[in-house]
Motif scaffolding. Structure first.
Motif, mmCIF file in Angstrom:
data_model
loop_
_atom_site.group_PDB
_atom_site.id
_atom_site.type_symbol
_atom_site.label_atom_id
_atom_site.label_comp_id
_atom_site.label_asym_id
_atom_site.label_seq_id
_atom_site.Cartn_x
_atom_site.Cartn_y
_atom_site.Cartn_z
ATOM 1 N N LEU A 1 0.823 -1.212 0.000
ATOM 2 C CA LEU A 1 0.000 0.000 0.000
ATOM 3 C C LEU A 1 0.856 1.260 0.000
ATOM 4 N N GLU A 2 1.889 1.270 0.813
ATOM 5 C CA GLU A 2 2.751 2.449 0.915
ATOM 6 C C GLU A 2 3.460 2.762 -0.394
ATOM 7 N N LEU A 3 3.755 1.727 -1.159
ATOM 8 C CA LEU A 3 4.452 1.926 -2.432
ATOM 9 C C LEU A 3 3.489 1.910 -3.627
ATOM 10 N N LEU A 4 2.206 1.985 -3.343
ATOM 11 C CA LEU A 4 1.175 1.992 -4.390
ATOM 12 C C LEU A 4 1.216 0.718 -5.247
ATOM 13 N N VAL A 5 1.473 -0.374 -4.605
ATOM 14 C CA VAL A 5 1.410 -1.763 -5.077
ATOM 15 C C VAL A 5 2.468 -2.119 -6.129
ATOM 16 N N LEU A 6 2.331 -1.673 -7.354
ATOM 17 C CA LEU A 6 3.246 -2.116 -8.417
ATOM 18 C C LEU A 6 4.714 -1.828 -8.122
ATOM 19 N N PRO A 7 5.081 -0.632 -7.656
ATOM 20 C CA PRO A 7 6.503 -0.406 -7.333
ATOM 21 C C PRO A 7 7.041 -1.363 -6.269
ATOM 22 N N PHE A 8 6.166 -1.825 -5.369
ATOM 23 C CA PHE A 8 6.592 -2.807 -4.368
ATOM 24 C C PHE A 8 7.149 -4.050 -5.065
ATOM 25 N N TYR A 9 6.405 -4.578 -6.030
ATOM 26 C CA TYR A 9 6.824 -5.804 -6.713
ATOM 27 C C TYR A 9 8.107 -5.587 -7.508
ATOM 28 N N VAL A 10 8.251 -4.431 -8.119
ATOM 29 C CA VAL A 10 9.463 -4.116 -8.881
ATOM 30 C C VAL A 10 10.667 -4.053 -7.940
ATOM 31 N N LEU A 11 10.521 -3.314 -6.836
ATOM 32 C CA LEU A 11 11.621 -3.201 -5.860
ATOM 33 C C LEU A 11 11.936 -4.542 -5.213
ATOM 34 N N TYR A 12 10.912 -5.309 -4.914
ATOM 35 C CA TYR A 12 11.095 -6.632 -4.312
ATOM 36 C C TYR A 12 11.936 -7.509 -5.245
ATOM 37 N N PHE A 13 11.563 -7.546 -6.519
ATOM 38 C CA PHE A 13 12.256 -8.366 -7.502
ATOM 39 C C PHE A 13 13.716 -7.928 -7.671
ATOM 40 N N PHE A 14 13.942 -6.616 -7.824
ATOM 41 C CA PHE A 14 15.312 -6.137 -8.010
ATOM 42 C C PHE A 14 16.160 -6.336 -6.761
ATOM 43 N N ASN A 15 15.566 -6.165 -5.598
ATOM 44 C CA ASN A 15 16.299 -6.416 -4.362
ATOM 45 C C ASN A 15 16.685 -7.890 -4.264
ATOM 46 N N TYR A 16 15.782 -8.768 -4.682
ATOM 47 C CA TYR A 16 16.089 -10.205 -4.698
ATOM 48 C C TYR A 16 17.248 -10.501 -5.652
ATOM 49 N N LEU A 17 17.211 -9.930 -6.865
ATOM 50 C CA LEU A 17 18.281 -10.182 -7.844
ATOM 51 C C LEU A 17 19.636 -9.687 -7.341
ATOM 52 N N ILE A 18 19.661 -8.521 -6.757
ATOM 53 C CA ILE A 18 20.908 -7.983 -6.203
ATOM 54 C C ILE A 18 21.413 -8.895 -5.091
ATOM 55 N N ASN A 19 20.507 -9.329 -4.235
ATOM 56 C CA ASN A 19 20.884 -10.233 -3.141
ATOM 57 C C ASN A 19 21.370 -11.578 -3.664
ATOM 58 N N LEU A 20 20.777 -12.052 -4.738
ATOM 59 C CA LEU A 20 21.197 -13.324 -5.317
ATOM 60 C C LEU A 20 22.640 -13.234 -5.825
ATOM 61 N N LEU A 21 22.985 -12.109 -6.424
ATOM 62 C CA LEU A 21 24.376 -11.904 -6.847
ATOM 63 C C LEU A 21 25.310 -11.832 -5.643
ATOM 64 N N ARG A 22 24.844 -11.198 -4.583
ATOM 65 C CA ARG A 22 25.660 -11.011 -3.379
ATOM 66 C C ARG A 22 25.811 -12.295 -2.586
ATOM 67 N N TYR A 23 24.711 -13.005 -2.334
ATOM 68 C CA TYR A 23 24.731 -14.156 -1.425
ATOM 69 C C TYR A 23 24.827 -15.515 -2.125
ATOM 70 N N LYS A 24 24.535 -15.561 -3.413
ATOM 71 C CA LYS A 24 24.685 -16.773 -4.242
ATOM 72 C C LYS A 24 23.681 -17.894 -3.964
ATOM 73 N N THR A 25 22.795 -17.736 -2.990
ATOM 74 C CA THR A 25 21.775 -18.760 -2.739
ATOM 75 C C THR A 25 20.397 -18.110 -2.665
ATOM 76 N N HIS A 26 19.395 -18.859 -3.109
ATOM 77 C CA HIS A 26 18.019 -18.351 -3.067
ATOM 78 C C HIS A 26 17.612 -17.976 -1.644
ATOM 79 N N TYR A 27 17.864 -18.871 -0.696
ATOM 80 C CA TYR A 27 17.405 -18.650 0.676
ATOM 81 C C TYR A 27 17.986 -17.362 1.266
ATOM 82 N N LYS A 28 19.282 -17.170 1.153
ATOM 83 C CA LYS A 28 19.900 -15.957 1.703
ATOM 84 C C LYS A 28 19.431 -14.712 0.957
ATOM 85 N N ALA A 29 19.278 -14.825 -0.361
ATOM 86 C CA ALA A 29 18.795 -13.684 -1.151
ATOM 87 C C ALA A 29 17.388 -13.297 -0.710
#
Length: 107
Positions: free
Chosen positions: A47-75
Motif C-alpha cells: 500500500l505504501e508503495l502503491l502496489v506495483l513499485p513494491f513488486y518491482v523493488l522486491y524483484f530487483f532487491n532479490y536479484l541484487i541479493n542473489l548476486l551477493r549471497y549466491k543462494t536463493h534462501y539468503k537472497a
C-alpha cells in the motif's frame, strides 16, 4: 485492515501477499497467526508503495541479493521487505505503531 484470505493448495510457499489478498497453502490458519501477520506487513508495504513499485523493488532487491549471497534462501531472507516482516511478525502491535516506509531502515 482485514485482508481477504484465499486458500491456494498449489502454492509452493506457505503464504503470499498479493494486494489486496493473502494467499495461503493450507486451510485452518488462524487470522492471528504469525504467517498471516507476516503477510499483513507485506500488504502494508505494498500500500505504501502503491502496489506495483513494491513488486518491482522486491524483484530487483532479490536479484541484487542473489548476486551477493549466491543462494536463493539468503537472497530471499535479505530482501528489505522480508527483513522487516520476519523481524516483526511475532509482535501483534507492530502495524499499529509502524512508521511510514519503515522498510527503509532495513537497507
Amino acid at each position: 485492515m482485514r485482508c481477504p484470505i484465499i486458500i491456494c493448495s498449489w502454492l509452493r510457499v506457505d503464504g503470499m501477499a498479493l494486494f489486496p489478498f493473502i494467499l495461503i497453502k493450507r486451510k485452518g490458519i488462524d487470522y492471528k497467526s504469525q504467517l498471516i501477520f507476516h503477510e499483513r506487513i507485506h500488504i502494508r508495504q505494498q500500500l505504501e508503495l502503491l502496489v506495483l513499485p513494491f513488486y518491482v523493488l522486491y524483484f530487483f532487491n532479490y536479484l541484487i541479493n542473489l548476486l551477493r549471497y549466491k543462494t536463493h534462501y539468503k537472497a530471499y531472507r535479505n530482501i528489505i521487505f522480508e527483513r522487516e516482516a520476519f523481524e516483526n511478525d511475532t509482535n501483534p502491535d507492530y502495524l499499529e505503531r509502524r512508521r511510514f516506509w519503515a522498510f527503509l531502515s532495513y537497507l
